[in-house]
Design a protein around this motif. Structure first.
Motif, PDB file in Angstrom:
ATOM      1  N   GLU A   1       7.652  13.900 -20.949  1.00  0.00           N
ATOM      2  CA  GLU A   1       6.816  14.671 -21.383  1.00  0.00           C
ATOM      3  C   GLU A   1       6.541  15.857 -20.697  1.00  0.00           C
ATOM      4  N   LEU A   2       7.578  16.213 -19.640  1.00  0.00           N
ATOM      5  CA  LEU A   2       7.166  17.177 -18.853  1.00  0.00           C
ATOM      6  C   LEU A   2       8.579  18.345 -19.135  1.00  0.00           C
ATOM      7  N   SER A   3       7.842  19.645 -18.722  1.00  0.00           N
ATOM      8  CA  SER A   3       8.920  20.919 -18.670  1.00  0.00           C
ATOM      9  C   SER A   3       9.873  20.517 -17.438  1.00  0.00           C
ATOM     10  N   GLY A   4      11.090  21.261 -17.512  1.00  0.00           N
ATOM     11  CA  GLY A   4      11.772  21.407 -16.609  1.00  0.00           C
ATOM     12  C   GLY A   4      11.338  21.475 -15.011  1.00  0.00           C
ATOM     13  N   GLY A   5      10.557  22.473 -15.072  1.00  0.00           N
ATOM     14  CA  GLY A   5       9.993  22.857 -13.592  1.00  0.00           C
ATOM     15  C   GLY A   5       9.130  21.798 -13.171  1.00  0.00           C
ATOM     16  N   GLN A   6       8.325  21.015 -14.311  1.00  0.00           N
ATOM     17  CA  GLN A   6       7.181  19.966 -13.798  1.00  0.00           C
ATOM     18  C   GLN A   6       8.160  18.882 -13.231  1.00  0.00           C
ATOM     19  N   GLN A   7       9.350  18.703 -13.977  1.00  0.00           N
ATOM     20  CA  GLN A   7      10.212  17.383 -13.730  1.00  0.00           C
ATOM     21  C   GLN A   7      10.640  17.718 -12.123  1.00  0.00           C
ATOM     22  N   GLN A   8      11.081  18.814 -11.820  1.00  0.00           N
ATOM     23  CA  GLN A   8      11.741  19.206 -10.639  1.00  0.00           C
ATOM     24  C   GLN A   8      10.308  19.111  -9.656  1.00  0.00           C
ATOM     25  N   ARG A   9       9.267  19.346  -9.799  1.00  0.00           N
ATOM     26  CA  ARG A   9       8.249  19.166  -9.103  1.00  0.00           C
ATOM     27  C   ARG A   9       8.055  17.816  -8.668  1.00  0.00           C
ATOM     28  N   VAL A  10       8.064  16.855  -9.800  1.00  0.00           N
ATOM     29  CA  VAL A  10       7.941  15.638  -9.305  1.00  0.00           C
ATOM     30  C   VAL A  10       8.948  15.055  -8.256  1.00  0.00           C
ATOM     31  N   ALA A  11      10.168  15.664  -8.683  1.00  0.00           N
ATOM     32  CA  ALA A  11      11.219  15.026  -7.672  1.00  0.00           C
ATOM     33  C   ALA A  11      10.996  15.598  -6.338  1.00  0.00           C
ATOM     34  N   ILE A  12      10.486  16.822  -6.138  1.00  0.00           N
ATOM     35  CA  ILE A  12      10.158  17.273  -4.582  1.00  0.00           C
ATOM     36  C   ILE A  12       9.186  16.387  -4.140  1.00  0.00           C
ATOM     37  N   ALA A  13       7.988  15.992  -5.158  1.00  0.00           N
ATOM     38  CA  ALA A  13       6.800  15.367  -4.572  1.00  0.00           C
ATOM     39  C   ALA A  13       7.394  13.682  -4.098  1.00  0.00           C
ATOM     40  N   ARG A  14       8.433  13.214  -4.995  1.00  0.00           N
ATOM     41  CA  ARG A  14       9.067  11.986  -4.656  1.00  0.00           C
ATOM     42  C   ARG A  14       9.771  12.027  -3.322  1.00  0.00           C
ATOM     43  N   ALA A  15      10.321  13.326  -3.127  1.00  0.00           N
ATOM     44  CA  ALA A  15      11.181  13.384  -1.828  1.00  0.00           C
ATOM     45  C   ALA A  15      10.077  13.756  -0.408  1.00  0.00           C
ATOM     46  N   LEU A  16       8.971  14.065  -0.806  1.00  0.00           N
ATOM     47  CA  LEU A  16       8.123  14.381   0.259  1.00  0.00           C
ATOM     48  C   LEU A  16       7.099  13.409   0.537  1.00  0.00           C
ATOM     49  N   VAL A  17       7.002  12.330  -0.354  1.00  0.00           N
ATOM     50  CA  VAL A  17       5.758  11.171  -0.169  1.00  0.00           C
ATOM     51  C   VAL A  17       6.090  10.520   0.899  1.00  0.00           C
ATOM     52  N   LYS A  18       7.318  10.405   1.567  1.00  0.00           N
ATOM     53  CA  LYS A  18       7.450   9.570   2.661  1.00  0.00           C
ATOM     54  C   LYS A  18       7.339  10.424   3.843  1.00  0.00           C
ATOM     55  N   MET A  19       6.950  11.731   3.793  1.00  0.00           N
ATOM     56  CA  MET A  19       6.748  12.648   4.928  1.00  0.00           C
ATOM     57  C   MET A  19       7.984  12.880   5.766  1.00  0.00           C
ATOM     58  N   PRO A  20       9.171  13.378   5.038  1.00  0.00           N
ATOM     59  CA  PRO A  20      10.500  13.116   5.791  1.00  0.00           C
ATOM     60  C   PRO A  20      10.630  13.926   7.170  1.00  0.00           C
ATOM     61  N   ARG A  21      11.327  13.681   7.698  1.00  0.00           N
ATOM     62  CA  ARG A  21      11.581  14.623   8.931  1.00  0.00           C
ATOM     63  C   ARG A  21      12.429  15.757   8.435  1.00  0.00           C
ATOM     64  N   VAL A  22      13.348  15.529   7.660  1.00  0.00           N
ATOM     65  CA  VAL A  22      13.935  16.880   6.920  1.00  0.00           C
ATOM     66  C   VAL A  22      14.259  16.751   5.454  1.00  0.00           C
ATOM     67  N   LEU A  23      13.873  17.808   5.003  1.00  0.00           N
ATOM     68  CA  LEU A  23      13.982  17.777   3.429  1.00  0.00           C
ATOM     69  C   LEU A  23      15.360  18.579   3.041  1.00  0.00           C
ATOM     70  N   LEU A  24      15.984  18.005   2.124  1.00  0.00           N
ATOM     71  CA  LEU A  24      17.179  18.534   1.851  1.00  0.00           C
ATOM     72  C   LEU A  24      17.502  18.707   0.256  1.00  0.00           C
ATOM     73  N   LEU A  25      17.521  20.008   0.177  1.00  0.00           N
ATOM     74  CA  LEU A  25      17.566  20.393  -1.491  1.00  0.00           C
ATOM     75  C   LEU A  25      18.958  20.789  -1.938  1.00  0.00           C
ATOM     76  N   ASP A  26      19.608  20.244  -2.903  1.00  0.00           N
ATOM     77  CA  ASP A  26      21.032  20.398  -3.219  1.00  0.00           C
ATOM     78  C   ASP A  26      20.726  21.128  -4.606  1.00  0.00           C
ATOM     79  N   GLU A  27      20.927  22.638  -4.555  1.00  0.00           N
ATOM     80  CA  GLU A  27      20.763  23.402  -5.884  1.00  0.00           C
ATOM     81  C   GLU A  27      19.634  23.151  -6.716  1.00  0.00           C
ATOM     82  N   PRO A  28      18.474  22.844  -6.150  1.00  0.00           N
ATOM     83  CA  PRO A  28      17.394  22.251  -6.832  1.00  0.00           C
ATOM     84  C   PRO A  28      16.841  23.172  -7.918  1.00  0.00           C
ATOM     85  N   LEU A  29      17.366  24.453  -8.142  1.00  0.00           N
ATOM     86  CA  LEU A  29      16.640  25.189  -9.207  1.00  0.00           C
ATOM     87  C   LEU A  29      17.636  25.515 -10.232  1.00  0.00           C
ATOM     88  N   SER A  30      19.047  25.044 -10.250  1.00  0.00           N
ATOM     89  CA  SER A  30      20.191  25.247 -11.265  1.00  0.00           C
ATOM     90  C   SER A  30      19.641  25.185 -12.627  1.00  0.00           C
TER      91      SER A  30
END
Ligand code: ATP
Length: 363
Positions: free
Chosen positions: A144-173
């Motif tokens: 029920e989300l647009s592609g951009g919103q889905q990608q933001r959810v993925a980023i939120a999921r990666a950030l929720v543990k407050m990582p030491r390092v954030l790794l993004l592999d072609e996140p906008l393709s």
């Protein structure tokens, strides 16, 4: 968190009988990413970007070398113990879970001393959702989300543990052109707000130039240049880097140096004092041409394209290696379209001379 790669190498065994030698996907990488920086790994397909990221995340094991997060040697740690957040091109949200449950998921798997209480998990999930501005969509399913919103959810999921390092592999393709632009600005904002050291893989030089503090330009598993985007653009070390950065692409010509003068065809187009005599490759940025009817460098005029403030002159020259030469000049220049030729002087800061065998920069 500072990230240090020390002589990092990854070889994959060849499965091709005709080419039995190993593929060296990452060849002796040795560089430091300073704390809080957004660094882009940039290069054409197959240059080893994803492999580098997978080594940093722990999804791949290096053949040789070490990886440090700050003072910690993480080379032998499994991914889950490295304190990383990962976002891939196909963001793989769990389709049957809501946005809230997707973001909560990494927290529910924490064990031992890292285990969190339910209210703390909810709070962390909401904070991550707010950061990427999807806190109003928590009850929706990914479909029920647009592609951009889905990608933001993925980023939120990666950030929720407050990582030491954030790794993004072609996140906008997977996003369309407009969303790409918007989401890359978002990534920059989130990175600045959180101050998390972020490594961003892309083959899109414009994307990398626009948001990264530093670029690592790679080809065939080898680092060609590291530096701030503008300095790499203004001061490329070799022909590959000069050609990879910049739109329109740099114009490349066969040239000859004789007694401190650079010749393209019959014309002496620039003084290049100190460069040895002989054949060279010449790169001229589109903005390096200054229109002057008495200029030193004459091209066959094909057409002009008006772009508002600037005009793009499309021309030809026998010594140019590309089909078209593109020069970007001010729209106030008066070009005589009937003449069939157009002449320029060159801005020496926008002209690079390369050794025609090694491609290394000479001037
Ligand atoms: P792209 O932009 O196309 O994703 P990339 O720069 O991320 O490319 P990598 O995926 O890191 O490139 O691949 C680097 C090289 O290593 C390529 O030549 C690839 O074929 C090879 N390679 C990657 N993974 C493996 C593997 N598991 N086994 C063998 N070779 C591999």
């Amino acid at each position: 968190m500072k990230v240090v790669l020390k002589n990092l190498t990854k070889r994959f065994p060849s499965r091709d009988k005709n080419h039995p030698e190993d593929v060296i996907a990452v060849n002796n990488f040795d560089f430091t990413i300073e704390d809080g920086k957004l660094v882009g790994l940039l290069g054409p397909s197959g240059c080893g970007k994803s492999t580098t990221l997978n080594l940093i995340s722990g999804l791949e094991k290096p053949t040789a070398g070490q990886i440090f997060f700050g003072e910690d040697d993480v080379t032998k740690l499994p991914p889950e113990n490295r304190g990383i957040g990962l976002v891939f091109q196909n963001y793989a949200l769990y389709p049957h879970l809501t946005v809230r449950q997707n973001i909560l998921f990494p927290l529910q798997n924490l064990k031992g001393k890292d285990k969190m209480s339910k209210p703390d998990m909810e709070k962390a999930a909401l904070e991550a959702a707010k950061l990427v501005q999807i806190d109003s969509l928590m009850a929706r399913k990914p479909s029920e989300l647009s592609g951009g919103q889905q990608q933001r959810v993925a980023i939120a999921r990666a950030l929720v543990k407050m990582p030491r390092v954030l790794l993004l592999d072609e996140p906008l393709s997977n996003l369309d052109a407009r969303l790409r632009l918007q989401t890359r600005e978002e990534i920059r904002r989130i990175q600045k707000e959180t101050g998390i050291t972020t490594i961003f893989v892309t083959h899109d030089q414009e994307e990398a130039m626009s948001i990264c503090d530093e670029l690592v330009v790679m080809k065939d598993g080898v680092i060609h240049q590291i530096g701030a985007p503008q300095s790499v653009y203004d001061d490329p070390k070799n022909l590959f880097v000069a050609m990879f950065l910049g739109t329109p692409q740099i114009n490349v010509f066969d040239g000859v140096v004789k007694a401190g003068k650079l010749y393209i065809g019959e014309e002496a187009v620039l003084d290049v004092e100190g460069v040895r005599d002989g054949s060279v490759s010449v790169g001229i940025r589109p903005e390096g041409f200054k229109h002057d009817e008495n200029g030193a460098f004459t091209l066959k005029l094909e057409r002009i394209e008006v772009m508002g403030r600037d005009i793009s002159v499309i021309a030809h020259h026998d010594k140019c290696r590309q089909a078209d030469i593109r020069a970007i000049i001010s729209s106030e220049s008066n070009i005589d379209l009937g003449k069939g030729t157009v002449s320029f002087n060159l801005n020496p800061r926008k002209v690079f001379v390369f050794d025609d065998r090694t491609d290394e920069r000479l001037f």
